[in-house]
Design an enzyme around this catalytic site. Structure first.
Site, PDB file in Angstrom:
ATOM      1  N   LEU A   1       1.025  -1.284  -0.073  1.00 56.91           N
ATOM      2  CA  LEU A   1       0.010   0.122   0.008  1.00 56.91           C
ATOM      3  C   LEU A   1       0.933   1.304   0.072  1.00 56.91           C
ATOM      4  O   LEU A   1       1.998   1.225   0.572  1.00 56.91           O
ATOM      5  CB  LEU A   1      -0.855   0.113   1.123  1.00 56.91           C
ATOM      6  CG  LEU A   1      -2.096  -1.250   1.382  1.00 56.91           C
ATOM      7  CD1 LEU A   1      -2.900  -1.059   2.668  1.00 56.91           C
ATOM      8  CD2 LEU A   1      -2.831  -1.190   0.060  1.00 56.91           C
ATOM      9  N   HIS A   2       0.352   2.419  -0.602  1.00 56.67           N
ATOM     10  CA  HIS A   2       0.996   3.583  -0.959  1.00 56.67           C
ATOM     11  C   HIS A   2      -0.035   4.702  -0.489  1.00 56.67           C
ATOM     12  O   HIS A   2      -1.414   4.430  -0.498  1.00 56.67           O
ATOM     13  CB  HIS A   2       1.657   3.739  -1.843  1.00 56.67           C
ATOM     14  CG  HIS A   2       0.744   3.473  -3.362  1.00 56.67           C
ATOM     15  ND1 HIS A   2      -0.232   4.246  -3.683  1.00 56.67           N
ATOM     16  CD2 HIS A   2       1.038   2.258  -4.090  1.00 56.67           C
ATOM     17  CE1 HIS A   2      -0.859   3.645  -4.799  1.00 56.67           C
ATOM     18  NE2 HIS A   2       0.093   2.637  -5.230  1.00 56.67           N
TER      19      HIS A   2
ATOM     20  N   HIS B   1      -3.338   4.367  -2.468  1.00 50.67           N
ATOM     21  CA  HIS B   1      -4.481   3.424  -1.994  1.00 50.67           C
ATOM     22  C   HIS B   1      -4.975   3.932  -0.700  1.00 50.67           C
ATOM     23  O   HIS B   1      -6.480   3.996  -0.542  1.00 50.67           O
ATOM     24  CB  HIS B   1      -3.689   2.136  -1.412  1.00 50.67           C
ATOM     25  CG  HIS B   1      -3.032   1.137  -2.527  1.00 50.67           C
ATOM     26  ND1 HIS B   1      -1.702   1.033  -2.572  1.00 50.67           N
ATOM     27  CD2 HIS B   1      -3.557   0.528  -3.488  1.00 50.67           C
ATOM     28  CE1 HIS B   1      -1.552   0.206  -3.527  1.00 50.67           C
ATOM     29  NE2 HIS B   1      -2.540  -0.170  -4.136  1.00 50.67           N
TER      30      HIS B   1
ATOM     31  N   GLN C   1      -8.370   6.239 -10.472  1.00 53.26           N
ATOM     32  CA  GLN C   1      -8.358   6.712 -12.030  1.00 53.26           C
ATOM     33  C   GLN C   1      -7.234   6.054 -12.792  1.00 53.26           C
ATOM     34  O   GLN C   1      -6.912   6.071 -14.000  1.00 53.26           O
ATOM     35  CB  GLN C   1      -8.588   8.279 -12.264  1.00 53.26           C
ATOM     36  CG  GLN C   1      -8.467   8.563 -13.543  1.00 53.26           C
ATOM     37  CD  GLN C   1      -8.294  10.167 -13.875  1.00 53.26           C
ATOM     38  OE1 GLN C   1      -8.932  10.940 -13.151  1.00 53.26           O
ATOM     39  NE2 GLN C   1      -7.431  10.247 -15.084  1.00 53.26           N
ATOM     40  N   LYS C   2      -5.812   6.033 -11.981  1.00 50.54           N
ATOM     41  CA  LYS C   2      -4.778   5.472 -12.314  1.00 50.54           C
ATOM     42  C   LYS C   2      -4.929   4.067 -13.239  1.00 50.54           C
ATOM     43  O   LYS C   2      -4.342   4.115 -14.073  1.00 50.54           O
ATOM     44  CB  LYS C   2      -3.711   5.013 -10.898  1.00 50.54           C
ATOM     45  CG  LYS C   2      -2.676   4.081 -11.164  1.00 50.54           C
ATOM     46  CD  LYS C   2      -1.490   4.980 -11.779  1.00 50.54           C
ATOM     47  CE  LYS C   2      -0.368   3.989 -11.728  1.00 50.54           C
ATOM     48  NZ  LYS C   2      -0.586   2.811 -12.280  1.00 50.54           N
TER      49      LYS C   2
ATOM     50  N   SER D   1       2.365   0.633  -6.612  1.00 44.40           N
ATOM     51  CA  SER D   1       3.137  -0.548  -6.004  1.00 44.40           C
ATOM     52  C   SER D   1       4.536  -0.892  -6.652  1.00 44.40           C
ATOM     53  O   SER D   1       5.311  -1.078  -6.077  1.00 44.40           O
ATOM     54  CB  SER D   1       2.281  -1.811  -5.654  1.00 44.40           C
ATOM     55  OG  SER D   1       1.089  -1.220  -5.138  1.00 44.40           O
ATOM     56  N   ARG D   2       4.352  -0.794  -8.058  1.00 39.99           N
ATOM     57  CA  ARG D   2       5.461  -1.245  -8.921  1.00 39.99           C
ATOM     58  C   ARG D   2       6.470  -0.216  -8.888  1.00 39.99           C
ATOM     59  O   ARG D   2       7.929  -0.669  -9.171  1.00 39.99           O
ATOM     60  CB  ARG D   2       4.963  -1.481 -10.280  1.00 39.99           C
ATOM     61  CG  ARG D   2       4.145  -2.617 -10.271  1.00 39.99           C
ATOM     62  CD  ARG D   2       3.909  -2.985 -11.874  1.00 39.99           C
ATOM     63  NE  ARG D   2       3.148  -4.276 -12.157  1.00 39.99           N
ATOM     64  CZ  ARG D   2       2.095  -4.564 -12.154  1.00 39.99           C
ATOM     65  NH1 ARG D   2       1.047  -3.660 -11.921  1.00 39.99           N
ATOM     66  NH2 ARG D   2       1.600  -5.737 -12.372  1.00 39.99           N
TER      67      ARG D   2
ATOM     68  N   GLN E   1      -9.743  -0.204 -15.996  1.00 40.58           N
ATOM     69  CA  GLN E   1     -10.130  -1.202 -15.098  1.00 40.58           C
ATOM     70  C   GLN E   1     -11.133  -0.571 -14.652  1.00 40.58           C
ATOM     71  O   GLN E   1     -12.213  -1.359 -14.280  1.00 40.58           O
ATOM     72  CB  GLN E   1      -8.976  -1.438 -14.290  1.00 40.58           C
ATOM     73  CG  GLN E   1      -9.486  -2.070 -12.933  1.00 40.58           C
ATOM     74  CD  GLN E   1      -8.171  -2.699 -11.948  1.00 40.58           C
ATOM     75  OE1 GLN E   1      -7.563  -3.412 -12.206  1.00 40.58           O
ATOM     76  NE2 GLN E   1      -8.042  -1.555 -10.827  1.00 40.58           N
TER      77      GLN E   1
END
Ligand code: AMP
Length: 282
Positions: free
Chosen positions: A29-30, A33, A146-147, A184-185, A151
């Protein structure tokens, strides 16, 4: 915060609750999130977060293997902001009959556009997991970023296919001060790579600033070149109708336009998007 690992216990707990907000995540989580969680906390009586790295949505096994896991830290972040419930299932809990030969969803052209084209099967996997999570949580609202613009469209379609009353709330992308979209990446990027990765949001800004000045074909080519010059391997630069996600060649002043980028920086695949033209009435 109560942690549930089984569906039955979670259902029993939630069955008496009202105004449930749900934030599905894959953990690590960042602040992006946590912004979704805060939106849910603001608008719901109970906020449920799930952490589950879903194997069925990874078209690249190496990406799945390398997906960062920071569960202890995640739990304390969630506790600190006051999330009520964490659902932490295993693969066996969500896929008791295994992960092969699962159901498919008719998500129409979303299946083959952009992320769909470059990550075959990805959105079917996303639907498979979110369908199970929605059945387990039965939320009034689901909060998504929205990132992951496409999706959000896929999940909106899933909600209508499942005939659910759940409302999807799309939360704007949270960025580092540099402009880099939080992800997260990003944990897999070196400091130098993080500096380079800022190019993606700069290119999106460039498209936005020039959307009414240059032909879309030229903008797209320039964007691809700017990314390649910085060492990215570009999957796509898409300039599309923000509703249908179909690529456009000219702007219809009455319709919003979204620019989307997916590109590899060495081993790490990054995505980002930006609304680059907003129709006056929208
Ligand atoms: P993930 O854990 O990557 O599956 O993401 C879980 C949710 O967080 C998804 O709805 C993402 O769109 C959202 N999310 C991820 N990064 C950001 C960000 N930088 N800003 C806002 N939402 C985000």
């Amino acid at each position: 915060m109560i942690i549930f690992k089984e569906i039955a216990a979670l259902r029993a707990y939630l069955s008496e609750k009202e105004q449930i907000g749900f934030v599905p995540t894959m953990g690590a989580l960042h602040h992006g999130h946590l912004t979704l969680m805060k939106e849910s906390l603001k608008h719901s009586k109970i906020t449920v977060c799930s952490i589950f790295v879903n194997p069925t949505q990874f078209n690249d096994p190496a990406d799945y293997e390398k997906y960062p896991i920071t569960i202890e830290k995640d739990i304390s972040l969630l506790e600190n902001i006051g999330v009520d419930v964490l659902f932490l299932p295993t693969v066996d809990v969500l896929y008791p009959n295994g992960t092969q030969n699962l159901e498919t969803y008719d998500i129409t052209e979303l299946e083959n556009l952009w992320e769909g084209a470059y990550r075959p099967g990805h959105f079917q996997g996303v639907c498979q997991v979110v369908s199970r999570l929605l059945d387990a949580v039965l939320p009034d609202h689901i909060f998504m970023g929205q990132k992951d613009f496409q999706q959000c469209k896929v999940i909106q379609k899933l909600i209508s296919l499942k005939n659910l009353s759940t409302k999807l709330v799309q939360v704007p992308t949270v960025r580092e001060t540099t402009g880099l979209a939080m992800s997260s990446r990003n944990m897999r990027l070196s400091e130098t790579e993080k500096t380079t990765a800022v190019t993606i949001s700069q290119v999106l800004d460039y498209i936005k600033s020039n959307i009414n000045l240059l032909p879309i074909s030229v903008l797209k080519l320039e964007a691809e070149n700017k990314l390649s010059e910085q060492g990215f391997k570009v999957d796509y630069v898409g300039i599309a109708d923000a509703d249908t996600l179909q690529a456009i060649e000219i702007i219809d002043p009455a319709r919003n336009v979204i620019a989307m980028i997916a590109a590899y920086l060495n081993e790490v695949r990054l995505i980002d998007n930006m609304l680059v033209y907003q129709a006056p009435s929208n």
